[in-house]
Write an enzyme that holds these catalytic residues in place. Structure first.
Site, PDB file in Angstrom:
ATOM      1  N   TRP A 102      33.625 -77.341 -32.864  1.00 20.11           N
ATOM      2  CA  TRP A 102      33.840 -78.782 -32.691  1.00 20.11           C
ATOM      3  C   TRP A 102      34.290 -79.469 -33.974  1.00 20.11           C
ATOM      4  O   TRP A 102      35.173 -80.326 -33.954  1.00 20.11           O
ATOM      5  CB  TRP A 102      32.614 -79.454 -32.078  1.00 20.11           C
ATOM      6  N   ASP A 171      29.388 -86.179 -35.945  1.00 22.05           N
ATOM      7  CA  ASP A 171      29.451 -85.948 -34.497  1.00 22.05           C
ATOM      8  C   ASP A 171      28.064 -85.464 -34.070  1.00 22.05           C
ATOM      9  O   ASP A 171      27.681 -84.331 -34.352  1.00 22.05           O
ATOM     10  CB  ASP A 171      30.525 -84.884 -34.212  1.00 22.05           C
ATOM     11  N   LYS A 195      25.106 -85.062 -22.920  1.00 17.64           N
ATOM     12  CA  LYS A 195      24.119 -84.012 -23.223  1.00 17.64           C
ATOM     13  C   LYS A 195      22.714 -84.617 -23.316  1.00 17.64           C
ATOM     14  O   LYS A 195      21.869 -84.332 -22.493  1.00 17.64           O
ATOM     15  CB  LYS A 195      24.500 -83.285 -24.503  1.00 17.64           C
TER      16      LYS A 195
HETATM   17  N1  PLP Z   1      31.489 -82.585 -30.038  1.00 17.99           N
HETATM   18  C1  PLP Z   1      30.529 -81.744 -29.600  1.00 17.99           C
HETATM   19  C2  PLP Z   1      29.427 -81.367 -30.541  1.00 17.99           C
HETATM   20  C3  PLP Z   1      30.566 -81.248 -28.292  1.00 17.99           C
HETATM   21  O1  PLP Z   1      29.620 -80.417 -27.863  1.00 17.99           O
HETATM   22  C4  PLP Z   1      31.632 -81.635 -27.447  1.00 17.99           C
HETATM   23  C5  PLP Z   1      31.710 -81.160 -26.057  1.00 17.99           C
HETATM   24  O2  PLP Z   1      30.963 -80.360 -25.576  1.00 17.99           O
HETATM   25  C6  PLP Z   1      32.612 -82.486 -27.959  1.00 17.99           C
HETATM   26  C7  PLP Z   1      32.501 -82.953 -29.241  1.00 17.99           C
HETATM   27  C8  PLP Z   1      33.770 -82.919 -27.114  1.00 17.99           C
HETATM   28  O3  PLP Z   1      33.334 -83.888 -26.254  1.00 17.99           O
HETATM   29  P1  PLP Z   1      34.231 -84.380 -25.018  1.00 17.99           P
HETATM   30  O4  PLP Z   1      34.359 -83.223 -24.100  1.00 17.99           O
HETATM   31  O5  PLP Z   1      33.389 -85.495 -24.489  1.00 17.99           O
HETATM   32  O6  PLP Z   1      35.522 -84.843 -25.557  1.00 17.99           O
END
Ligand code: PLP
Length: 364
Positions: A102, A171, A195
């Protein structure tokens, strides 16, 4: 209902689902659903204001921080962060601490908008967080970015990085509200709700005031923090139902001991699963450095270090039979992933632990 270990969209507290069900057709005596309510109505304003106030209370958010609720997911913020912050300082550079998929994706997106400095060496497999003393941080960077819990690999920071005054961006999508933390250490915090704080479709963003108003001229209006903050998240149609669910989750958190209690329960749940892994003589195998094992997403292989795929398939099938669902690891790394978010009770987690013990005894 079965016990859901999905990494996201993930399990919600049953009380939240029951309340939403009860209010589905007739919210607050209005004779309509929240889904049918104008985002500018007094009733929705109350929903969003209460959600913000509850979040402020749960995280003890200082007054010089603004909160917005936006669409676009975590991925939307991968773009919004550089668009709003890259030019905070002359030179337009940003530091990225890449410790998993991520943060790597966020860095890749940010490269479109400025110069990115990756502060830790590139690795072929993510299994640890390099020691902060080795990080190559640039004091002139506009911000330092990291992901506090890498959902795919199951890597979690157990500390807040020190950046010597450079705004810290985090994040927190997969460990938001799973422990108390000092908001004042951050410039921007964001989290997709699906989540730990609600359902897919809304992203929480907490922004320090002085970081607002530096967006690039080309920033899409939907991502411009100044416009969104200035319009209390309703510049355009907000994701109203998702904000309502998020509000119910925040209320549930307040009723159930807040982030402090969630931290206590997370420690119990994750320790129970890691103990089975550690005491299995390598039958369950985790390649991760113990200092950065995630309390939220426990990842492991079965049978051997690379994973015996037939045995893992059997594990998943037998788990399903016992009412334990969504334990399959992310397709990028395979194996098993048990997500132990706030809505999963200790008792539910222990059902998994017992199953893992039984499976171990049968197949070791
Ligand atoms: N950041 C983290 C830590 C994630 O686990 C995720 C998705 O699982 C994301 C970002 C991306 O999120 P989205 O699918 O809402 O764009």
């Amino acid at each position: 209902r079965v016990i859901n270990f999905s990494a996201g969209p993930a399990k919600l507290p049953i009380e939240v689902l029951q309340r939403a069900q009860k209010e589905m057709l007739n919210y607050n005596g209005l004779g309509i659903s929240v889904m049918e309510l104008s985002h500018r109505s007094a009733d929705f304003t109350k929903i969003i204001t209460t959600a913000e106030n509850d979040l402020r209370q749960l995280l003890n958010i200082p007054d010089n921080y603004k909160v917005i609720f936006k669409q676009g997911g975590g991925t939307g913020q991968f773009s919004a962060i550089p668009l709003n912050l890259m030019n905070f300082k002359p030179g337009g550079t940003a530091d990225y601490i890449v410790t998993g998929t991520w943060s790597a994706k966020a860095a890749l997106e940010a490269e479109k908008y400025g110069k990115i400095n990756k502060v830790v060496p590139k690795v072929s497999k993510y299994t640890s967080i390099p020691d902060p003393s080795t990080w190559n941080l640039n004091p002139e960077a506009s911000y330092v970015y990291y992901c506090s819990n890498e959902t795919i690999h199951g890597i979690e920071y157990q500390y807040i990085p020190e950046t010597n005054g450079v705004p810290l961006v985090c994040d927190m999508s997969s460990n938001m509200l799973s422990r108390p933390f000092d908001v004042s250490k951050f410039g921007v915090i964001f989290a997709g709700a699906q989540k730990n704080v609600g359902c897919a479709g809304v992203t929480l963003v907490i922004i320090r005031e002085d970081l607002i108003g530096h967006a690039m001229q080309t920033t899409p209006v939907i991502f411009d923090y100044k416009i969104q903050v200035g319009n209390n998240s309703v510049y355009n149609t907000a994701p109203t139902y998702n904000i309502y669910i998020l509000g119910l989750v925040l209320q549930w958190l307040k009723d159930n001991g807040g982030a402090e209690k969630m931290e206590e329960l997370s420690a119990i749940k994750s320790k129970a699963v890691y103990d089975i892994i550690d005491n299995s003589n390598g039958f369950y195998y985790s390649p991760l450095d113990k200092s950065c094992r995630s309390r939220m997403n426990v990842t492991f292989r079965i049978g051997c270090q690379e994973g015996d795929e037939a045995l893992e398939k059997l594990f998943l099938a037998e788990a399903e039979k016992r009412g334990l669902t969504s334990l399959k690891g992310h397709r990028a790394i395979g194996g098993i992933r048990a997500s132990l978010y706030n809505a999963l009770s200790v008792e539910e987690c222990m059902v998994l632990v017992t199953f893992m013990q039984d499976f171990l005894e049968k197949h070791q």
